[in-house]
Design a protein around this motif. Structure first.
Motif, PDB file in Angstrom:
ATOM      1  N   ALA A  81     -36.725   0.416  26.405  1.00 37.59           N
ATOM      2  CA  ALA A  81     -35.661  -0.343  25.733  1.00 37.59           C
ATOM      3  C   ALA A  81     -35.601  -1.777  26.251  1.00 37.59           C
ATOM      4  O   ALA A  81     -35.415  -2.722  25.477  1.00 37.59           O
ATOM      5  CB  ALA A  81     -34.312   0.353  25.891  1.00 37.59           C
ATOM      6  N   THR A  82     -35.789  -1.947  27.544  1.00 41.78           N
ATOM      7  CA  THR A  82     -35.790  -3.292  28.135  1.00 41.78           C
ATOM      8  C   THR A  82     -36.868  -4.154  27.494  1.00 41.78           C
ATOM      9  O   THR A  82     -36.617  -5.294  27.088  1.00 41.78           O
ATOM     10  CB  THR A  82     -36.011  -3.217  29.659  1.00 41.78           C
ATOM     11  N   GLU A  83     -38.082  -3.620  27.369  1.00 41.04           N
ATOM     12  CA  GLU A  83     -39.181  -4.384  26.777  1.00 41.04           C
ATOM     13  C   GLU A  83     -38.939  -4.662  25.295  1.00 41.04           C
ATOM     14  O   GLU A  83     -39.246  -5.751  24.817  1.00 41.04           O
ATOM     15  CB  GLU A  83     -40.507  -3.658  26.974  1.00 41.04           C
ATOM     16  N   LEU A  84     -38.373  -3.696  24.580  1.00 40.97           N
ATOM     17  CA  LEU A  84     -38.078  -3.904  23.162  1.00 40.97           C
ATOM     18  C   LEU A  84     -37.070  -5.040  22.980  1.00 40.97           C
ATOM     19  O   LEU A  84     -37.266  -5.936  22.153  1.00 40.97           O
ATOM     20  CB  LEU A  84     -37.549  -2.614  22.540  1.00 40.97           C
ATOM     21  N   ILE A  85     -36.002  -5.019  23.772  1.00 41.11           N
ATOM     22  CA  ILE A  85     -34.968  -6.065  23.685  1.00 41.11           C
ATOM     23  C   ILE A  85     -35.527  -7.428  24.093  1.00 41.11           C
ATOM     24  O   ILE A  85     -35.256  -8.438  23.446  1.00 41.11           O
ATOM     25  CB  ILE A  85     -33.743  -5.703  24.544  1.00 41.11           C
ATOM     26  N   LYS A  86     -36.319  -7.464  25.152  1.00 42.21           N
ATOM     27  CA  LYS A  86     -36.906  -8.736  25.584  1.00 42.21           C
ATOM     28  C   LYS A  86     -37.779  -9.349  24.494  1.00 42.21           C
ATOM     29  O   LYS A  86     -37.803 -10.570  24.318  1.00 42.21           O
ATOM     30  CB  LYS A  86     -37.719  -8.547  26.869  1.00 42.21           C
ATOM     31  N   MET A  87     -38.493  -8.502  23.749  1.00 37.67           N
ATOM     32  CA  MET A  87     -39.294  -9.032  22.631  1.00 37.67           C
ATOM     33  C   MET A  87     -38.397  -9.697  21.603  1.00 37.67           C
ATOM     34  O   MET A  87     -38.717 -10.783  21.097  1.00 37.67           O
ATOM     35  CB  MET A  87     -40.091  -7.907  21.964  1.00 37.67           C
ATOM     36  N   LEU A  88     -37.285  -9.054  21.272  1.00 39.85           N
ATOM     37  CA  LEU A  88     -36.361  -9.638  20.296  1.00 39.85           C
ATOM     38  C   LEU A  88     -35.738 -10.920  20.845  1.00 39.85           C
ATOM     39  O   LEU A  88     -35.553 -11.885  20.101  1.00 39.85           O
ATOM     40  CB  LEU A  88     -35.277  -8.633  19.911  1.00 39.85           C
ATOM     41  N   GLN A  89     -35.427 -10.947  22.138  1.00 43.76           N
ATOM     42  CA  GLN A  89     -34.871 -12.156  22.735  1.00 43.76           C
ATOM     43  C   GLN A  89     -35.861 -13.324  22.634  1.00 43.76           C
ATOM     44  O   GLN A  89     -35.480 -14.440  22.282  1.00 43.76           O
ATOM     45  CB  GLN A  89     -34.488 -11.919  24.198  1.00 43.76           C
ATOM     46  N   ARG A  90     -37.126 -13.060  22.934  1.00 44.06           N
ATOM     47  CA  ARG A  90     -38.144 -14.120  22.827  1.00 44.06           C
ATOM     48  C   ARG A  90     -38.294 -14.594  21.383  1.00 44.06           C
ATOM     49  O   ARG A  90     -38.400 -15.788  21.118  1.00 44.06           O
ATOM     50  CB  ARG A  90     -39.479 -13.625  23.382  1.00 44.06           C
ATOM     51  N   LYS A  91     -38.308 -13.653  20.446  1.00 47.31           N
ATOM     52  CA  LYS A  91     -38.452 -14.014  19.035  1.00 47.31           C
ATOM     53  C   LYS A  91     -37.256 -14.852  18.578  1.00 47.31           C
ATOM     54  O   LYS A  91     -37.418 -15.851  17.885  1.00 47.31           O
ATOM     55  CB  LYS A  91     -38.588 -12.759  18.172  1.00 47.31           C
ATOM     56  N   GLY A  92     -36.058 -14.466  18.978  1.00 44.10           N
ATOM     57  CA  GLY A  92     -34.869 -15.241  18.623  1.00 44.10           C
ATOM     58  C   GLY A  92     -34.950 -16.668  19.132  1.00 44.10           C
ATOM     59  O   GLY A  92     -34.599 -17.618  18.431  1.00 44.10           O
ATOM     60  N   TYR A  93     -35.452 -16.831  20.353  1.00 43.83           N
ATOM     61  CA  TYR A  93     -35.619 -18.166  20.924  1.00 43.83           C
ATOM     62  C   TYR A  93     -36.645 -18.965  20.116  1.00 43.83           C
ATOM     63  O   TYR A  93     -36.417 -20.125  19.768  1.00 43.83           O
ATOM     64  CB  TYR A  93     -36.046 -18.059  22.388  1.00 43.83           C
ATOM     65  N   GLU A  94     -37.787 -18.326  19.804  1.00 45.40           N
ATOM     66  CA  GLU A  94     -38.833 -18.991  19.012  1.00 45.40           C
ATOM     67  C   GLU A  94     -38.308 -19.431  17.647  1.00 45.40           C
ATOM     68  O   GLU A  94     -38.709 -20.473  17.129  1.00 45.40           O
ATOM     69  CB  GLU A  94     -40.022 -18.045  18.782  1.00 45.40           C
ATOM     70  N   LEU A  95     -37.433 -18.629  17.048  1.00 47.84           N
ATOM     71  CA  LEU A  95     -36.900 -18.927  15.723  1.00 47.84           C
ATOM     72  C   LEU A  95     -35.748 -19.933  15.751  1.00 47.84           C
ATOM     73  O   LEU A  95     -35.260 -20.341  14.702  1.00 47.84           O
ATOM     74  CB  LEU A  95     -36.421 -17.642  15.043  1.00 47.84           C
ATOM     75  N   GLY A  96     -35.304 -20.321  16.943  1.00 47.41           N
ATOM     76  CA  GLY A  96     -34.209 -21.286  17.056  1.00 47.41           C
ATOM     77  C   GLY A  96     -32.847 -20.707  16.728  1.00 47.41           C
ATOM     78  O   GLY A  96     -31.955 -21.431  16.281  1.00 47.41           O
ATOM     79  N   LYS A 121     -27.927 -19.907  12.292  1.00 44.10           N
ATOM     80  CA  LYS A 121     -28.943 -18.851  12.325  1.00 44.10           C
ATOM     81  C   LYS A 121     -28.630 -17.887  13.471  1.00 44.10           C
ATOM     82  O   LYS A 121     -28.575 -18.289  14.631  1.00 44.10           O
ATOM     83  CB  LYS A 121     -30.333 -19.450  12.492  1.00 44.10           C
ATOM     84  N   VAL A 122     -28.453 -16.621  13.121  1.00 41.00           N
ATOM     85  CA  VAL A 122     -28.020 -15.606  14.076  1.00 41.00           C
ATOM     86  C   VAL A 122     -28.947 -14.397  13.979  1.00 41.00           C
ATOM     87  O   VAL A 122     -29.386 -14.024  12.889  1.00 41.00           O
ATOM     88  CB  VAL A 122     -26.572 -15.164  13.754  1.00 41.00           C
ATOM     89  N   GLY A 123     -29.216 -13.787  15.108  1.00 40.07           N
ATOM     90  CA  GLY A 123     -29.968 -12.539  15.117  1.00 40.07           C
ATOM     91  C   GLY A 123     -29.007 -11.383  15.331  1.00 40.07           C
ATOM     92  O   GLY A 123     -28.202 -11.398  16.262  1.00 40.07           O
ATOM     93  N   TYR A 124     -29.068 -10.410  14.445  1.00 38.70           N
ATOM     94  CA  TYR A 124     -28.212  -9.234  14.581  1.00 38.70           C
ATOM     95  C   TYR A 124     -29.105  -8.031  14.871  1.00 38.70           C
ATOM     96  O   TYR A 124     -29.934  -7.644  14.049  1.00 38.70           O
ATOM     97  CB  TYR A 124     -27.389  -8.999  13.316  1.00 38.70           C
TER      98      TYR A 124
END
Length: 158
Positions: A100-115, A81-84
């Motif tokens: 942009a920092t906050e937008l990317i951090k949201m995606l980073q947290r979501k990627g972690y939550e999704l495993g 499972k990969v996030g692109y």
């Protein structure tokens, strides 16, 4: 839907919902400098939003779009499972304010939550320092990324 507080005179960053899709498409069109893909992009996001497509959104200011894809498990991704991250864009007048920092951090947290095993993106010269600051590393290995592009007659007509 997560909410993060405003900062530097910019409204809150949050997850885009179905009601935001038209605005998301408008911002993406500005990023790619055409509306040629608007209908296909709208259909793609509408069908996948919150399932395999996640859009971090700052009201009329910026977006970051991540697709979750599954690949064959390998040595760098045991779950497959990969996030692109396809698009990170903030309108020029709002840059250098942390959006942009906050937008990317949201995606980073979501990627972690999704495993997810990892997040991947193609960095522009302008974006590279930000991504490094947020923990992304340039990948050097023995492989050369290559692409074969199909050209179909019906694609040329649109």
């Amino acid at each position: 839907m997560s909410m993060y507080g405003g900062y530097n005179g910019v409204s809150s960053v949050r997850w885009a919902g179905q009601d935001d899709i038209d605005k998301v498409i408008e911002i993406r069109n500005e990023y790619i400098e055409t509306d040629m893909l608007a209908d296909r992009t709208k259909e793609f996001i509408r069908n996948r939003l919150g399932k395999s497509c996640f859009v971090a959104y700052c009201e009329n200011i910026g977006i970051a779009i991540m697709d979750v894809i599954e690949i064959m498990p390998n040595l760098t991704g045991i779950t497959g499972k990969v996030g692109y991250i396809q698009c990170v864009y903030v309108k020029k007048q709002y840059r250098k304010r942390g959006v942009a920092t906050e937008l990317i951090k949201m995606l980073q947290r979501k990627g972690y939550e999704l495993g997810l095993d990892y997040l991947e993106l193609k960095a522009s010269r302008m974006g590279k320092p930000l991504y490094r600051k947020l923990g992304f590393a340039q990948v050097f290995n023995w492989e050369t990324r290559m692409k074969f592009i199909y050209v179909r007659e019906d694609d040329l007509e649109t």
